[in-house]
Design a protein around this motif. Structure first.
Motif, PDB file in Angstrom:
ATOM      1  N   LEU A  52       0.823  -1.214   0.000  1.00 58.28           N
ATOM      2  CA  LEU A  52       0.000   0.000   0.000  1.00 58.28           C
ATOM      3  C   LEU A  52       0.855   1.261   0.000  1.00 58.28           C
ATOM      4  CD1 LEU A  52      -2.747  -1.033   2.590  1.00 58.28           C
ATOM      5  CD2 LEU A  52      -2.982  -0.901   0.104  1.00 58.28           C
ATOM      6  N   GLY A  53       2.073   1.172   0.514  1.00 64.09           N
ATOM      7  CA  GLY A  53       2.932   2.345   0.574  1.00 64.09           C
ATOM      8  C   GLY A  53       3.692   2.632  -0.705  1.00 64.09           C
ATOM      9  N   ALA A  54       3.635   1.723  -1.677  1.00 60.57           N
ATOM     10  CA  ALA A  54       4.367   1.922  -2.937  1.00 60.57           C
ATOM     11  C   ALA A  54       3.649   2.963  -3.789  1.00 60.57           C
ATOM     12  CB  ALA A  54       4.485   0.600  -3.684  1.00 60.57           C
ATOM     13  N   ARG A  55       4.318   4.072  -4.063  1.00 60.64           N
ATOM     14  CA  ARG A  55       3.680   5.171  -4.787  1.00 60.64           C
ATOM     15  C   ARG A  55       3.485   4.887  -6.264  1.00 60.64           C
ATOM     16  NH1 ARG A  55       7.670   9.580  -2.154  1.00 60.64           N
ATOM     17  NH2 ARG A  55       9.044   7.791  -2.526  1.00 60.64           N
ATOM     18  N   ASN A  56       4.211   3.898  -6.802  1.00 61.04           N
ATOM     19  CA  ASN A  56       4.017   3.563  -8.213  1.00 61.04           C
ATOM     20  C   ASN A  56       2.886   2.562  -8.423  1.00 61.04           C
ATOM     21  OD1 ASN A  56       5.385   1.503  -6.937  1.00 61.04           O
ATOM     22  ND2 ASN A  56       6.637   0.987  -8.715  1.00 61.04           N
ATOM     23  N   MET A  57       2.311   2.062  -7.317  1.00 57.91           N
ATOM     24  CA  MET A  57       1.218   1.099  -7.428  1.00 57.91           C
ATOM     25  C   MET A  57      -0.083   1.622  -6.832  1.00 57.91           C
ATOM     26  SD  MET A  57       2.598  -1.460  -8.984  1.00 57.91           S
ATOM     27  CE  MET A  57       1.225  -2.582  -8.808  1.00 57.91           C
ATOM     28  N   MET A  58       0.011   2.578  -5.942  1.00 54.89           N
ATOM     29  CA  MET A  58      -1.166   3.064  -5.227  1.00 54.89           C
ATOM     30  C   MET A  58      -1.302   4.576  -5.372  1.00 54.89           C
ATOM     31  SD  MET A  58      -2.636   0.465  -3.865  1.00 54.89           S
ATOM     32  CE  MET A  58      -2.234  -1.270  -3.611  1.00 54.89           C
ATOM     33  N   PRO A  59      -2.525   5.085  -5.276  1.00 54.67           N
ATOM     34  CA  PRO A  59      -2.707   6.543  -5.293  1.00 54.67           C
ATOM     35  C   PRO A  59      -2.149   7.174  -4.026  1.00 54.67           C
ATOM     36  CG  PRO A  59      -4.787   5.432  -4.858  1.00 54.67           C
ATOM     37  CD  PRO A  59      -3.808   4.358  -5.228  1.00 54.67           C
ATOM     38  N   THR A  60      -1.952   8.469  -4.074  1.00 52.17           N
ATOM     39  CA  THR A  60      -1.328   9.176  -2.955  1.00 52.17           C
ATOM     40  C   THR A  60      -2.126   9.038  -1.669  1.00 52.17           C
ATOM     41  OG1 THR A  60      -0.395  10.775  -4.511  1.00 52.17           O
ATOM     42  CG2 THR A  60      -0.452  11.414  -2.196  1.00 52.17           C
ATOM     43  N   TRP A  61      -3.454   9.091  -1.768  1.00 53.90           N
ATOM     44  CA  TRP A  61      -4.270   9.033  -0.553  1.00 53.90           C
ATOM     45  C   TRP A  61      -4.199   7.666   0.129  1.00 53.90           C
ATOM     46  CZ3 TRP A  61      -8.308   5.539  -0.378  1.00 53.90           C
ATOM     47  CH2 TRP A  61      -8.739   5.011  -1.600  1.00 53.90           C
ATOM     48  N   VAL A  62      -3.676   6.662  -0.580  1.00 56.99           N
ATOM     49  CA  VAL A  62      -3.471   5.344   0.025  1.00 56.99           C
ATOM     50  C   VAL A  62      -2.025   5.171   0.489  1.00 56.99           C
ATOM     51  CG1 VAL A  62      -3.483   2.851  -0.404  1.00 56.99           C
ATOM     52  CG2 VAL A  62      -5.316   4.274  -1.315  1.00 56.99           C
ATOM     53  N   SER A  63      -1.077   5.615  -0.334  1.00 54.62           N
ATOM     54  CA  SER A  63       0.332   5.356  -0.036  1.00 54.62           C
ATOM     55  C   SER A  63       0.836   6.142   1.170  1.00 54.62           C
ATOM     56  CB  SER A  63       1.198   5.669  -1.265  1.00 54.62           C
ATOM     57  OG  SER A  63       1.131   7.037  -1.603  1.00 54.62           O
ATOM     58  N   TRP A  64       0.415   7.400   1.306  1.00 53.32           N
ATOM     59  CA  TRP A  64       0.960   8.206   2.398  1.00 53.32           C
ATOM     60  C   TRP A  64       0.537   7.717   3.778  1.00 53.32           C
ATOM     61  CZ3 TRP A  64       5.127  10.811   2.278  1.00 53.32           C
ATOM     62  CH2 TRP A  64       5.553  11.407   1.099  1.00 53.32           C
ATOM     63  N   PRO A  65      -0.718   7.340   4.009  1.00 49.70           N
ATOM     64  CA  PRO A  65      -1.051   6.762   5.322  1.00 49.70           C
ATOM     65  C   PRO A  65      -0.268   5.482   5.620  1.00 49.70           C
ATOM     66  CG  PRO A  65      -3.041   7.462   4.210  1.00 49.70           C
ATOM     67  CD  PRO A  65      -1.940   7.582   3.211  1.00 49.70           C
ATOM     68  N   ALA A  66      -0.075   4.641   4.599  1.00 47.52           N
ATOM     69  CA  ALA A  66       0.692   3.413   4.816  1.00 47.52           C
ATOM     70  C   ALA A  66       2.141   3.732   5.166  1.00 47.52           C
ATOM     71  CB  ALA A  66       0.627   2.531   3.565  1.00 47.52           C
ATOM     72  N   ARG A  67       2.714   4.700   4.477  1.00 41.96           N
ATOM     73  CA  ARG A  67       4.086   5.094   4.780  1.00 41.96           C
ATOM     74  C   ARG A  67       4.184   5.735   6.163  1.00 41.96           C
ATOM     75  NH1 ARG A  67       6.994   5.163  -0.237  1.00 41.96           N
ATOM     76  NH2 ARG A  67       8.597   6.536   0.625  1.00 41.96           N
ATOM     77  N   ALA A  68       3.131   6.417   6.579  1.00 39.77           N
ATOM     78  CA  ALA A  68       3.122   7.008   7.916  1.00 39.77           C
ATOM     79  C   ALA A  68       3.116   5.921   8.989  1.00 39.77           C
ATOM     80  CB  ALA A  68       1.908   7.922   8.074  1.00 39.77           C
ATOM     81  N   VAL A  69       2.389   4.833   8.740  1.00 41.83           N
ATOM     82  CA  VAL A  69       2.376   3.717   9.693  1.00 41.83           C
ATOM     83  C   VAL A  69       3.770   3.109   9.808  1.00 41.83           C
ATOM     84  CG1 VAL A  69       1.487   1.387  10.099  1.00 41.83           C
ATOM     85  CG2 VAL A  69      -0.062   3.198   9.353  1.00 41.83           C
ATOM     86  N   VAL A  70       4.432   2.924   8.669  1.00 45.77           N
ATOM     87  CA  VAL A  70       5.789   2.369   8.676  1.00 45.77           C
ATOM     88  C   VAL A  70       6.743   3.298   9.424  1.00 45.77           C
ATOM     89  CG1 VAL A  70       7.750   1.756   7.213  1.00 45.77           C
ATOM     90  CG2 VAL A  70       5.447   1.030   6.573  1.00 45.77           C
ATOM     91  N   ALA A  71       6.628   4.596   9.161  1.00 45.06           N
ATOM     92  CA  ALA A  71       7.495   5.561   9.845  1.00 45.06           C
ATOM     93  C   ALA A  71       7.240   5.560  11.347  1.00 45.06           C
ATOM     94  CB  ALA A  71       7.271   6.956   9.269  1.00 45.06           C
ATOM     95  N   LEU A  72       5.984   5.421  11.736  1.00 41.75           N
ATOM     96  CA  LEU A  72       5.654   5.374  13.160  1.00 41.75           C
ATOM     97  C   LEU A  72       6.263   4.142  13.827  1.00 41.75           C
ATOM     98  CD1 LEU A  72       4.058   6.590  15.532  1.00 41.75           C
ATOM     99  CD2 LEU A  72       2.096   5.225  14.791  1.00 41.75           C
ATOM    100  N   CYS A  73       6.235   3.014  13.137  1.00 39.42           N
ATOM    101  CA  CYS A  73       6.817   1.786  13.688  1.00 39.42           C
ATOM    102  C   CYS A  73       8.330   1.901  13.830  1.00 39.42           C
ATOM    103  CB  CYS A  73       6.472   0.596  12.799  1.00 39.42           C
ATOM    104  SG  CYS A  73       4.726   0.130  12.808  1.00 39.42           S
ATOM    105  N   ARG A  74       8.946   2.714  12.992  1.00 39.37           N
ATOM    106  CA  ARG A  74      10.401   2.873  13.035  1.00 39.37           C
ATOM    107  C   ARG A  74      10.842   4.024  13.931  1.00 39.37           C
ATOM    108  NH1 ARG A  74      12.081   4.805   8.542  1.00 39.37           N
ATOM    109  NH2 ARG A  74      14.246   4.159   8.816  1.00 39.37           N
ATOM    110  N   ALA A  75       9.893   4.772  14.467  1.00 40.26           N
ATOM    111  CA  ALA A  75      10.248   5.993  15.193  1.00 40.26           C
ATOM    112  C   ALA A  75      10.924   5.705  16.529  1.00 40.26           C
ATOM    113  CB  ALA A  75       8.999   6.848  15.412  1.00 40.26           C
ATOM    114  N   LEU A  76      10.553   4.612  17.184  1.00 41.79           N
ATOM    115  CA  LEU A  76      11.062   4.315  18.517  1.00 41.79           C
ATOM    116  C   LEU A  76      11.889   3.036  18.499  1.00 41.79           C
ATOM    117  CD1 LEU A  76       7.881   5.072  20.657  1.00 41.79           C
ATOM    118  CD2 LEU A  76       9.849   6.558  20.269  1.00 41.79           C
ATOM    119  N   HIS A  77      12.894   3.005  19.364  1.00 40.52           N
ATOM    120  CA  HIS A  77      13.729   1.812  19.496  1.00 40.52           C
ATOM    121  C   HIS A  77      12.903   0.667  20.086  1.00 40.52           C
ATOM    122  CE1 HIS A  77      16.990  -0.799  20.926  1.00 40.52           C
ATOM    123  NE2 HIS A  77      17.729  -0.206  20.020  1.00 40.52           N
TER     124      HIS A  77
END
Length: 294
Positions: free
Chosen positions: A94-119
């Motif tokens: 869902l986070g791949a911008r070449n496969m999904m529209p922006t309104w789908v990819s950005w929330p998915a990328r935000a979830v990934v970034a949130l998971c990586r934010a803390l040790h």
């Protein structure tokens, strides 16, 4: 390529030089603020030599305690890796911008970034507070870490694929699921296997750290041994962990060979022992060895 006369290969602009000077100045400032001195380092090395002397020989006289913690760490690592992979696959897609529209990819990328934010240790502390001490907190913490790592790399891998194969599958009238299965996954499968095996290694190491804060695994056993000044048992735990990590690296090589090279068990062993007779030799040498066997 011929360089112009008088050109310097590592020439820097004035801004780059100023940036390096600022970085150097801040490094010296940070070292002074944190009491980073050579005298303190020498004192610490003296204490370290005493500490290491008390760690040897390692004490393996508590096998039940040792293997109970090791087994729990392995279980935490396996469960967290499997759950992380299952969750990261759709999120990465869902986070791949070449496969999904922006309104789908950005929330998915935000979830990934949130998971990586803390040790993982910080996340483990939060889950210990939420679900209590034990392996469940460790599994949840490492699952979050796995989603962050695999999700990000899987997203980037999909964004780097060739869209020609995807368009060719779409041209056949295939559904979206078939486009993913036949157009996307074959191009990223090899890299995904590498991501998954690395994450398992990482989870196996991190399961020790999260155990120190009460999230299960051998980390709790290790921390208790430190508190008791039982340094020879600490050495036994560390040596066992190193051996398991090395074994995990060997198993990861087998997994990559099976899934990526389609090799059988015998061929994998031959690849591992390439110095054996007849393996890795030239055709002439193989023929000579075959004639010698006859």
């Amino acid at each position: 390529m011929i360089q112009p006369k008088g050109a310097r290969p590592f020439a820097m602009s004035g801004r780059a030089k100023a940036g390096l000077l600022l970085l150097l100045a801040y490094t010296l400032y940070a070292g002074a603020q944190l009491d980073f001195s050579w005298a303190r380092f020498e004192t610490g090395m003296g204490h370290a030599s005493t500490f290491l002397a008390r760690m040897f020989p390692p004490n393996f006289e508590k096998p039940a305690t040792l293997w109970k913690g090791i087994a729990e760490s392995l279980e935490i690592a396996v469960l967290a890796s499997v759950l992380g992979i299952i969750i990261a696959l759709p999120i990465g897609l869902l986070g791949a911008r070449n496969m999904m529209p922006t309104w789908v990819s950005w929330p998915a990328r935000a979830v990934v970034a949130l998971c990586r934010a803390l040790h993982p240790v910080i996340v483990a502390i939060l889950f210990v507070k939420a679900v209590g001490f034990g392996a469940l907190a460790g599994i949840l913490a490492l699952t979050v870490a796995s989603v962050g790592f695999i999700g990000k790399l899987f997203t980037e891998a999909i964004e780097e694929i060739s869209l020609k194969q995807v368009e060719a599958v779409r041209a056949t009238g295939a559904s979206f699921a078939n486009v993913i299965i036949f157009g996307v996954l074959p191009q990223v499968f090899a890299r995904f296997i590498g991501f998954a095996t690395y994450q398992f290694d990482s989870n196996l190491r991190n399961s020790t750290m999260v155990g120190i804060v009460g999230a299960g695994g051998v980390g709790g056993t290790l921390f208790s041994a430190f508190q008791r000044f039982d340094y020879d048992f600490v050495s036994a735990i560390l040596l066992t962990l190193i051996a398991i990590i090395m074994l995990g690296e060997i198993l990861a090589g087998f997994v990559r060979a099976v899934f990526l090279d389609n090799l059988g068990f015998e061929r994998i062993l031959q690849g591992r022992f390439s110095g054996a007779r007849g393996i890795g030799a030239t055709p002439v040498k193989r023929k000579a060895e075959a004639e010698a066997d006859e």
